[in-house]
Design an enzyme around this catalytic site. Structure first.
Site, PDB file in Angstrom:
ATOM      1  N   ARG A  14     -61.222 -36.608 -36.857  1.00  0.00           N
ATOM      2  CA  ARG A  14     -62.392 -35.812 -37.256  1.00  0.00           C
ATOM      3  C   ARG A  14     -63.671 -36.635 -37.377  1.00  0.00           C
ATOM      4  O   ARG A  14     -64.757 -36.066 -37.439  1.00  0.00           O
ATOM      5  CB  ARG A  14     -62.114 -35.128 -38.592  1.00  0.00           C
TER       6      ARG A  14
ATOM      7  N   ILE B 201     -52.322 -45.876 -40.745  1.00  0.00           N
ATOM      8  CA  ILE B 201     -51.121 -45.951 -39.913  1.00  0.00           C
ATOM      9  C   ILE B 201     -51.432 -45.569 -38.473  1.00  0.00           C
ATOM     10  O   ILE B 201     -50.946 -46.196 -37.526  1.00  0.00           O
ATOM     11  CB  ILE B 201     -50.019 -45.054 -40.502  1.00  0.00           C
TER      12      ILE B 201
ATOM     13  N   TYR C 250     -47.511 -31.153 -50.795  1.00  0.00           N
ATOM     14  CA  TYR C 250     -47.438 -32.183 -49.761  1.00  0.00           C
ATOM     15  C   TYR C 250     -45.989 -32.402 -49.332  1.00  0.00           C
ATOM     16  O   TYR C 250     -45.681 -32.464 -48.138  1.00  0.00           O
ATOM     17  CB  TYR C 250     -48.034 -33.479 -50.311  1.00  0.00           C
TER      18      TYR C 250
END
Length: 253
Positions: A39, A19, A151
């Site tokens: 990262r 996304i 989550y």
């Protein structure tokens, strides 16, 4: 994409794939200067090479000094007008097997990563005539799903932050919103599909169907569909839209 002012600087965390990459590409094509953070240098540099972004820098959003330094470097090139807090991770486990470390990982990246990114970008953004902060949350922040309590809790926290900060900034010209995709055709969801296959013995098609069944349209959301919603929120004509959590999920929520 109409209504996006030109020559804006947009920064996208987790912008190297999925996304985030789709958002970066859409914003670039809409005329913004785009910096992607993440990262992994290889995927970030690939986004730049493909024309989906102009600049890339390495930072883990859960590392406050690192993300603050990266955003400061980006702002030194050009003040930041748009922040897309997209970086995130997902892990699944029954609640009884979700230890404190799992909850901490989900909160560190999915919630505190948003907090750190906003804290770093907001001071200079206040001086700009056009400010947009958009968090990429999830339908898990609107309704919850089994086996992803950590989550889901982190994504619910993101929406609380968005709604509160929107009120604080309502008279500044900066809007704060969230988009909440359903299951989307990304590497992250591919990992969930693999996990379903390993744990249940289902085929790839059956595993995809297990996730797609949540969407009344019977499919996975496309990253470009999420990106379109984000670019719209970045435009001048969305100036009255703030404090919202917009589901991109085929009617699921």
């Amino acid at each position: 994409m109409s209504g996006l002012p030109r020559s804006l600087h947009a920064l996208v965390t987790g912008g190297g794939r999925g996304i985030g990459r789709a958002i970066a590409g859409q914003l670039t094509r809409a005329g913004a200067t785009v910096t992607v953070l993440g990262r992994q240098s290889a995927v970030l540099n690939e986004a730049v090479a493909a024309g989906d972004a102009h600049f890339a820098d390495i930072a883990d959003v859960a590392d406050q000094p690192a993300i603050s330094a990266a955003i400061a470097r980006a702002a030194a090139r050009q003040p930041i007008d748009i922040l897309i807090a997209n970086a995130g991770i997902a892990e699944s486990a029954p609640f009884a097997k979700s230890d404190s470390a799992l909850f901490q990982r989900m909160m560190d990246v999915n919630f505190m990563g948003v907090v750190y990114s906003i804290q770093a970008a907001l001071p200079s953004m206040r001086d700009r005539p056009h400010g947009r902060i958009i968090a990429v949350a999830s339908t898990a922040g609107l309704k919850g799903y089994a086996y992803v309590s950590a989550y889901s809790a982190a994504k619910h926290a993101v929406l609380g932050l968005v709604r509160s900060l929107a009120l604080e900034l309502a008279n500044t010209g900066i809007t704060v919103n969230a988009v909440c995709p359903g299951f989307t055709d990304t590497d992250l969801v591919a990992g969930s599909i693999d996990n379903i296959m390993k744990k249940t013995g289902r085929s790839h098609g059956q595993a995809v169907a297990e996730l797609a069944k949540h969407n009344p349209q019977g499919r996975l959301v496309r990253p470009e569909e999420v990106a379109d919603a984000v670019v719209w929120l970045c435009g001048e004509r969305a100036g009255a839209i703030t404090g919202q959590a917009i589901a991109v999920a085929g009617g699921e929520v």
